[in-house]
Design a protein around this motif. Structure first.
Motif, mmCIF file in Angstrom:
data_model
loop_
_atom_site.group_PDB
_atom_site.id
_atom_site.type_symbol
_atom_site.label_atom_id
_atom_site.label_comp_id
_atom_site.label_asym_id
_atom_site.label_seq_id
_atom_site.Cartn_x
_atom_site.Cartn_y
_atom_site.Cartn_z
ATOM 1 N N ALA A 26 36.280 35.517 44.940
ATOM 2 C CA ALA A 26 34.773 35.013 45.513
ATOM 3 C C ALA A 26 33.772 35.016 44.149
ATOM 4 C CB ALA A 26 34.405 35.910 46.691
ATOM 5 N N LEU A 27 34.041 35.264 43.168
ATOM 6 C CA LEU A 27 33.087 35.273 41.964
ATOM 7 C C LEU A 27 31.869 36.300 42.265
ATOM 8 C CD1 LEU A 27 34.779 32.693 41.669
ATOM 9 C CD2 LEU A 27 32.747 31.690 40.549
ATOM 10 N N THR A 28 32.344 37.534 42.696
ATOM 11 C CA THR A 28 31.346 38.526 42.935
ATOM 12 C C THR A 28 30.810 39.011 41.590
ATOM 13 O OG1 THR A 28 32.315 39.035 45.073
ATOM 14 C CG2 THR A 28 30.859 40.685 44.128
ATOM 15 N N ARG A 29 29.474 39.273 41.483
ATOM 16 C CA ARG A 29 29.000 39.871 40.486
ATOM 17 C C ARG A 29 29.678 40.989 39.861
ATOM 18 N NH1 ARG A 29 24.838 42.674 41.342
ATOM 19 N NH2 ARG A 29 23.549 42.251 39.302
ATOM 20 N N LEU A 30 29.684 41.138 38.485
ATOM 21 C CA LEU A 30 30.712 41.824 37.919
ATOM 22 C C LEU A 30 30.348 43.338 38.072
ATOM 23 C CD1 LEU A 30 31.544 39.929 34.493
ATOM 24 C CD2 LEU A 30 32.734 39.996 36.784
ATOM 25 N N PRO A 31 29.056 43.732 37.994
ATOM 26 C CA PRO A 31 28.759 45.205 38.342
ATOM 27 C C PRO A 31 29.423 45.747 39.412
ATOM 28 C CG PRO A 31 26.773 44.036 37.379
ATOM 29 C CD PRO A 31 27.988 42.954 37.846
ATOM 30 N N SER A 32 29.553 44.976 40.495
ATOM 31 C CA SER A 32 30.143 45.595 41.773
ATOM 32 C C SER A 32 31.606 45.837 41.737
ATOM 33 C CB SER A 32 29.692 44.674 42.976
ATOM 34 O OG SER A 32 30.429 43.415 42.798
ATOM 35 N N ALA A 136 25.188 32.508 55.375
ATOM 36 C CA ALA A 136 25.385 32.826 56.751
ATOM 37 C C ALA A 136 26.594 32.060 57.213
ATOM 38 C CB ALA A 136 24.207 31.736 57.473
ATOM 39 N N ALA A 137 27.363 31.375 56.391
ATOM 40 C CA ALA A 137 28.563 30.627 56.670
ATOM 41 C C ALA A 137 29.593 31.834 56.628
ATOM 42 C CB ALA A 137 29.056 29.544 55.747
ATOM 43 N N LEU A 138 29.720 32.897 55.785
ATOM 44 C CA LEU A 138 30.345 34.030 55.681
ATOM 45 C C LEU A 138 29.944 34.970 56.807
ATOM 46 C CD1 LEU A 138 29.701 34.652 51.534
ATOM 47 C CD2 LEU A 138 32.021 33.908 52.786
ATOM 48 N N PHE A 303 34.233 39.391 54.106
ATOM 49 C CA PHE A 303 33.935 38.771 52.608
ATOM 50 C C PHE A 303 32.746 39.252 51.833
ATOM 51 C CE2 PHE A 303 35.218 35.581 56.303
ATOM 52 C CZ PHE A 303 36.219 35.289 55.786
ATOM 53 N N PRO A 304 32.761 39.038 50.690
ATOM 54 C CA PRO A 304 31.629 39.749 49.882
ATOM 55 C C PRO A 304 30.317 38.665 49.904
ATOM 56 C CG PRO A 304 33.335 38.491 48.579
ATOM 57 C CD PRO A 304 33.754 38.335 49.677
ATOM 58 N N TYR A 305 29.391 39.312 50.408
ATOM 59 C CA TYR A 305 27.850 38.568 50.223
ATOM 60 C C TYR A 305 26.915 39.601 50.406
ATOM 61 C CZ TYR A 305 28.051 38.660 55.359
ATOM 62 O OH TYR A 305 28.187 39.263 56.677
ATOM 63 N N ASN A 306 25.794 39.320 49.929
ATOM 64 C CA ASN A 306 24.537 40.139 50.063
ATOM 65 C C ASN A 306 24.072 40.564 51.373
ATOM 66 O OD1 ASN A 306 22.362 41.513 49.636
ATOM 67 N ND2 ASN A 306 20.707 39.564 48.990
#
Length: 318
Positions: A26-32, A136-138, A303-306
């Motif tokens: 899902a192209l999550t931010r690398l620090p996580s 919001a879709a996630l 799913f990964p999201y903020n």
């Protein structure tokens, strides 16, 4: 080590491995990322099978793969472990590769498999926001996975489907009878059709799936009756005050289109970026005689999201 302890360790490893895969696809931010686990896995196994496995899937963007591999190699070197040749080879492949405006993202499903989408790298492209997946879709997809009975055996219409994440997740996991994706932007519709096909869905599959152009300002009550939707969903469609009125009128018409089973169920999920815009949309719904109730958030994080974003799911009623 006792059998129960060994099983617990193996379970933890699987959980971290899945977290890694979910983050990468899902192209999550690398620090996580769970970097320590990845480093230990490479050091102990002496193999880059884990990395090879994910890099061979639908690939994320060239830039993302380059940043990911560079970070991993740096961390291995800093820990005193010589990075494997396969990692250098993989990095060499993307160093000189041409950047594109599109890339694959894959969202792993709890029951196995994934929703794979071709998305744009830019959040806004060709005058539309519909070529990427928004939070919001996630959120709505997670809620659907926990409330599959809402969709099972039903005809579902999605407004403003965008890249297609929510609808494809519903089709793959919730057993609707029929699913209609819709949007109005020609480029979004073409990308949406491509993503639907990429995930093996069509008019001939179960559920039967179609992608339709739907203009909120032009569709008639008769056309909505012909669609015959039992459930209507939409995610991140309340962001522009100029279209909020058209959407409120459309939803009012939707709720008048009763079937033999009664009124359709309507769920709208929104990231609240501007309180005035979102509040104005709710006021316009009330002016059209449409009420709402707030639906509790999904419990399981799929799913990964903020998750710090203000997201609200409402169910409409007359």
């Amino acid at each position: 080590m006792a059998l129960s302890e060994r099983s617990s360790v193996q379970g933890s490893v699987k959980e971290v491995l899945r977290e890694f895969q979910v983050s990468f696809f899902a192209l999550t931010r690398l620090p996580s990322f769970p970097w320590t686990f990845v480093e230990k896995d490479l050091q102990s196994s002496g193999s880059s099978e884990l990395i090879s496995q994910v890099l061979k899937q639908f690939p994320p963007s060239v830039r993302y793969r380059r940043l990911f591999l560079s970070q991993l190699i740096r961390r291995l070197e800093a820990s005193g472990c010589e990075p494997l040749d396969e990692l250098y080879d993989a990095l060499a492949e993307v160093v000189g590769a041409e950047e594109t405006m599109e890339c694959y993202k894959s969202y792993l499903l709890p029951a196995g498999g994934a929703v794979s989408l071709m998305e744009n790298i830019a959040l806004i492209s060709e005058g539309t926001t519909g070529l990427v997946t928004w939070e919001a879709a996630l959120y709505l997809a997670e809620w659907a996975l926990e409330n599959q009975q809402v969709f099972t055996g039903r005809t579902v219409l999605e407004l403003g489907s965008g890249a297609g994440l929510t609808g494809i997740a519903v089709c793959r996991s919730c057993s609707p009878k029929r699913f209609i994706f819709s949007d109005c932007h020609s480029t979004v519709l073409q990308k949406l059709r491509d993503n639907v096909r990429l995930n093996g869905l069509s008019e001939q599959t179960t559920p039967a799936v179609s992608v339709e152009k739907l203009d909120w300002t032009a569709i008639s009550e008769e056309e909505l009756r012909e669609i015959g939707a039992d459930v209507i969903i939409a995610a991140d469609v309340v962001y522009d005050p100029d279209i909020a009125g058209s959407l409120a009128k459309l939803l009012s018409i939707v709720l008048r289109c009763s079937s033999a089973e009664g009124l359709p169920q309507v769920f709208i999920c929104s990231t609240i970026r501007n309180l005035e815009t979102y509040g104005g949309f709710k006021q316009q719904l009330e002016a059209e005689g449409v009420g709402h109730e707030v639906i509790p958030a999904p419990v399981n994080h799929v799913f990964p999201y903020n998750r710090q974003s203000a997201i609200e799911l409402i169910k409409l009623r007359r």
